[in-house]
Structure formats: C-alpha cells, structure tokens
Design a protein around this motif. Structure first.
Motif, short mmCIF file in Angstrom:
data_model
loop_
_atom_site.label_atom_id
_atom_site.label_comp_id
_atom_site.label_asym_id
_atom_site.label_seq_id
_atom_site.Cartn_x
_atom_site.Cartn_y
_atom_site.Cartn_z
N LYS A 173 0.83 -1.19 0.00
CA LYS A 173 0.00 0.00 0.00
C LYS A 173 0.88 1.25 0.00
O LYS A 173 2.10 1.17 0.02
N GLY A 174 0.24 2.40 -0.01
CA GLY A 174 0.96 3.66 0.08
C GLY A 174 1.70 4.02 -1.19
O GLY A 174 1.36 3.59 -2.29
N MET A 175 2.77 4.80 -1.04
CA MET A 175 3.51 5.32 -2.19
C MET A 175 4.17 4.21 -2.99
O MET A 175 4.23 4.26 -4.22
N SER A 176 4.71 3.19 -2.30
CA SER A 176 5.35 2.10 -3.03
C SER A 176 4.37 1.39 -3.93
O SER A 176 4.70 0.95 -5.04
N ALA A 177 3.12 1.25 -3.49
CA ALA A 177 2.11 0.62 -4.32
C ALA A 177 1.76 1.50 -5.51
O ALA A 177 1.57 1.01 -6.63
N ALA A 178 1.69 2.81 -5.26
CA ALA A 178 1.35 3.73 -6.35
C ALA A 178 2.42 3.73 -7.43
O ALA A 178 2.12 3.81 -8.62
N LEU A 179 3.69 3.63 -7.02
CA LEU A 179 4.79 3.68 -7.98
C LEU A 179 5.09 2.33 -8.61
O LEU A 179 5.39 2.24 -9.80
N LEU A 180 5.03 1.27 -7.81
CA LEU A 180 5.47 -0.04 -8.26
C LEU A 180 4.34 -1.03 -8.49
O LEU A 180 4.45 -1.92 -9.33
N GLY A 181 3.25 -0.87 -7.75
CA GLY A 181 2.22 -1.88 -7.79
C GLY A 181 2.68 -3.12 -7.03
O GLY A 181 3.76 -3.15 -6.43
N ASN A 182 1.89 -4.16 -7.02
CA ASN A 182 2.25 -5.43 -6.41
C ASN A 182 2.54 -6.45 -7.50
O ASN A 182 2.06 -6.31 -8.63
N THR A 183 3.29 -7.47 -7.16
CA THR A 183 3.64 -8.49 -8.16
C THR A 183 2.39 -9.10 -8.78
O THR A 183 2.30 -9.27 -9.99
N ALA A 184 1.40 -9.43 -7.94
CA ALA A 184 0.17 -10.02 -8.46
C ALA A 184 -0.53 -9.08 -9.43
O ALA A 184 -1.09 -9.51 -10.45
N GLU A 185 -0.47 -7.79 -9.14
CA GLU A 185 -1.12 -6.81 -10.01
C GLU A 185 -0.39 -6.70 -11.35
O GLU A 185 -1.02 -6.55 -12.40
N ARG A 186 0.95 -6.78 -11.31
CA ARG A 186 1.72 -6.70 -12.55
C ARG A 186 1.54 -7.96 -13.40
O ARG A 186 1.59 -7.90 -14.62
N ILE A 187 1.32 -9.09 -12.75
CA ILE A 187 1.08 -10.34 -13.48
C ILE A 187 -0.32 -10.34 -14.10
O ILE A 187 -0.53 -10.88 -15.19
N LEU A 188 -1.25 -9.71 -13.41
CA LEU A 188 -2.67 -9.78 -13.75
C LEU A 188 -2.94 -9.52 -15.23
O LEU A 188 -3.65 -10.29 -15.89
N ASP A 189 -2.38 -8.46 -15.77
CA ASP A 189 -2.71 -8.06 -17.13
C ASP A 189 -1.97 -8.87 -18.19
O ASP A 189 -2.27 -8.76 -19.37
N ARG A 190 -1.02 -9.68 -17.77
CA ARG A 190 -0.27 -10.49 -18.72
C ARG A 190 -0.85 -11.89 -18.86
O ARG A 190 -0.38 -12.68 -19.69
N LEU A 191 -1.84 -12.21 -18.04
CA LEU A 191 -2.45 -13.54 -18.06
C LEU A 191 -3.73 -13.54 -18.87
O LEU A 191 -4.48 -12.56 -18.86
N ASN A 192 -4.00 -14.66 -19.53
CA ASN A 192 -5.26 -14.83 -20.25
C ASN A 192 -6.23 -15.72 -19.48
O ASN A 192 -7.34 -15.97 -19.95
N THR A 193 -5.81 -16.20 -18.32
CA THR A 193 -6.60 -17.14 -17.55
C THR A 193 -7.35 -16.42 -16.43
O THR A 193 -7.12 -15.26 -16.14
N ASP A 194 -8.23 -17.17 -15.77
CA ASP A 194 -8.78 -16.70 -14.50
C ASP A 194 -7.65 -16.66 -13.47
O ASP A 194 -6.70 -17.46 -13.54
N ILE A 195 -7.75 -15.75 -12.51
CA ILE A 195 -6.70 -15.58 -11.51
C ILE A 195 -7.32 -15.59 -10.13
O ILE A 195 -8.22 -14.79 -9.84
N LEU A 196 -6.86 -16.48 -9.27
CA LEU A 196 -7.31 -16.56 -7.89
C LEU A 196 -6.18 -16.08 -7.00
O LEU A 196 -5.09 -16.68 -7.00
N VAL A 197 -6.40 -14.99 -6.26
CA VAL A 197 -5.33 -14.34 -5.50
C VAL A 197 -5.62 -14.45 -4.01
O VAL A 197 -6.70 -14.10 -3.53
N LEU A 198 -4.62 -14.92 -3.28
CA LEU A 198 -4.71 -15.05 -1.83
C LEU A 198 -3.78 -14.03 -1.19
O LEU A 198 -2.58 -14.03 -1.44
#
Length: 280
Positions: free
Chosen positions: A242-267
């Motif tokens: 969260k916070g500034m690091s999230a705004a600048l970098l995002g999270n790994t799951a978020e960066r993966i999200l748009d590169r996948l063509n499948t359904d994504i289940l995130v824990l």
C-alpha cells in the motif's frame, strides 16, 4: 470444504461480468453455497442478464442481489464484518494497463479484501485445463513460507476437486556479480530453486505434474508458463503493498494480472490461517 460459505459476486457493465456470474454459479452449484450479487455503477446491465438470473433461480443455488449506493471497497469490508464470505468473484477489468494515479478497482480489491479474490477472464471450464500455482519456494521468511504453502493447498484442493493436473511455477532472481557464488550463476540459482521446490512439495505430500523453474521476474515467467501448459486458472499470492510504493510499483500479483489470459485466484498474505478449516 473450500468455498463452504457465501460467495460475494461483484457485477458491473464490463465485458467480463457475465463470465464472472457464470463462474460463480458453477462454483456455488459444485460447492453448495450461496451467492450475494452486488451491482456497481449506474450503467445498463449486459444483454442477457435477465436470462442469467432466471437460470440461477431455476437452479438449487440461493442468491440475493443488491445495487450498491456507496463505495465498493467500503461495502466489501462492511459485508466481511457482517458475514465472512469465503470468496469474492469479479470480472477482470481489461483497462489496468492504462496506468493512472489511483490504483484500478481490481487492484484495490486485491489489497483490501480479507479473503481470496477470483478475477474472471474467460468462459473456459477449469476442468478443461490445468491449475497453476505461482509460488516462491526459496524464501527464508517464515510468514512467506506459510503463505506459499497456503497457495499450494488452495491450488491443490481445486485441482483435486476437478481431477485435473496441478502445476507449480517458481520465478528465480537473475544472477548477480559481487554476491555469494551460488547467486552468480543462473544455472545454480535455478537448481537451488528446483531443490527447494521439490522439498516443499515433498513435505506437504503434494503431487504436481511439473515444477516449472525459470528466470524471473514473476510477471514474465508466470504468464509464460501459464501459456505453455494451457492453464485455466492461476493461483497466486499478494503482499498487498500500500501507500507510495504501491502507487509507484504496484504489487507483483497486479503486474502479473494483465499479462495472463486465464482466471486468476489471489490469496492475500496474512489471511492464510482460515484455509485449513475451509478444507475440512
């Protein structure tokens, strides 16, 4: 039993909302749980929504529906306090790649929702593909080790329930000079990750069709493996930065999200403890 409680389904006028409702319907029928449908926004619903709701009514699935009049994230958190739903399902918004100052709604859900979040992208039945667990088995952090075990448990449960192959993917760091010798060779790095992955799976008594180890970063390696094995679902974790690091970098799951063509289940990390009780 996983998903043994209520499933919260977020719907809007987006193109993936019908797929999300269909996926939630399938899960609810299979697992014998209830659906709560929340409509977000003022846009017109998709053509065929009435037929989809009629199909729900004709099935054995109990459901309620409501139009949200307040902030989605606040509403989700309020409902969690009232009744701990086991899963949140939403159609994946395809507009994440257009980076804005504020995090997209799906990213906010991944960061704020205190339960697994399923973002739906496709109509393909999970039983027609493979389940892929994206993990980091080389971490020395005890909390992250527990989190990775929870991801494997969740993915393994789904694969076993559907009688489909379970795969696991580990993205390794790039070789670097000036560090310990083992980290200066990509071959040695990958071999170490292979050994640690096999050890974790053996300790968990979990069988996978294949352990895929390759040079990261994860947002490149995980989608590559998913495409190679024709995965129907990717299960992964997030640290919910969260916070500034999230705004600048995002999270790994978020960066993966748009590169996948499948359904994504995130824990989300920090919500691992309830998993064993859900699987009884």
């Amino acid at each position: 039993m996983l998903f043994s409680k209520r499933i919260l389904v977020i719907l809007d006028s987006g193109e993936h909302s019908p797929k999300a409702l269909h996926r939630a319907h399938l899960i609810a029928e299979r697992m014998g749980c209830e659906l709560e449908l929340l409509w977000v926004g003022k846009s017109e619903p998709w053509t065929g929504l009435a037929l989809d709701l009629a199909a729900l009514q004709a099935s054995a699935v109990c459901f309620t529906q409501e139009v949200l009049t307040k902030d989605l994230i606040d509403s989700v958190q309020e409902r969690w306090q009232q009744d701990h739903f086991a899963l949140l399902v939403k159609g994946c918004d395809p507009r994440h790649s257009n980076r804005r100052l504020l995090a997209p709604r799906d990213w906010q859900l991944l960061r704020e929702t205190p339960c697994p979040v399923l973002l739906v992208k496709q109509e393909l039945h999970w039983a027609d593909g493979r389940i892929l667990a994206a993990v980091n088995t080389t971490t020395d952090n005890p909390q992250l080790r527990v989190h990775n075990q929870s991801i494997l448990i969740l993915a393994g449960f789904i694969a076993h329930s559907l009688n489909v192959p379970l795969h696991a993917a580990v993205a390794t760091p790039m070789a670097m000079q000036g560090v310990e010798p083992e980290m200066q060779s990509q071959v040695l790095i990958d071999q170490r990750a292979q050994r640690s992955g096999e050890k974790v799976l053996s300790e968990m008594n979990l069988q996978v069709a294949q352990l895929h180890v390759g040079e990261g970063p994860p947002e490149h390696w995980i989608p590559h493996v998913s495409n190679e094995i024709d995965a129907s679902l990717v299960v992964m974790g997030t640290l919910a930065r969260k916070g500034m690091s999230a705004a600048l970098l995002g999270n790994t799951a978020e960066r993966i999200l748009d590169r996948l063509n499948t359904d994504i289940l995130v824990l989300r990390a920090g919500i691992d403890q309830p998993l064993p009780s859900l699987m009884t």
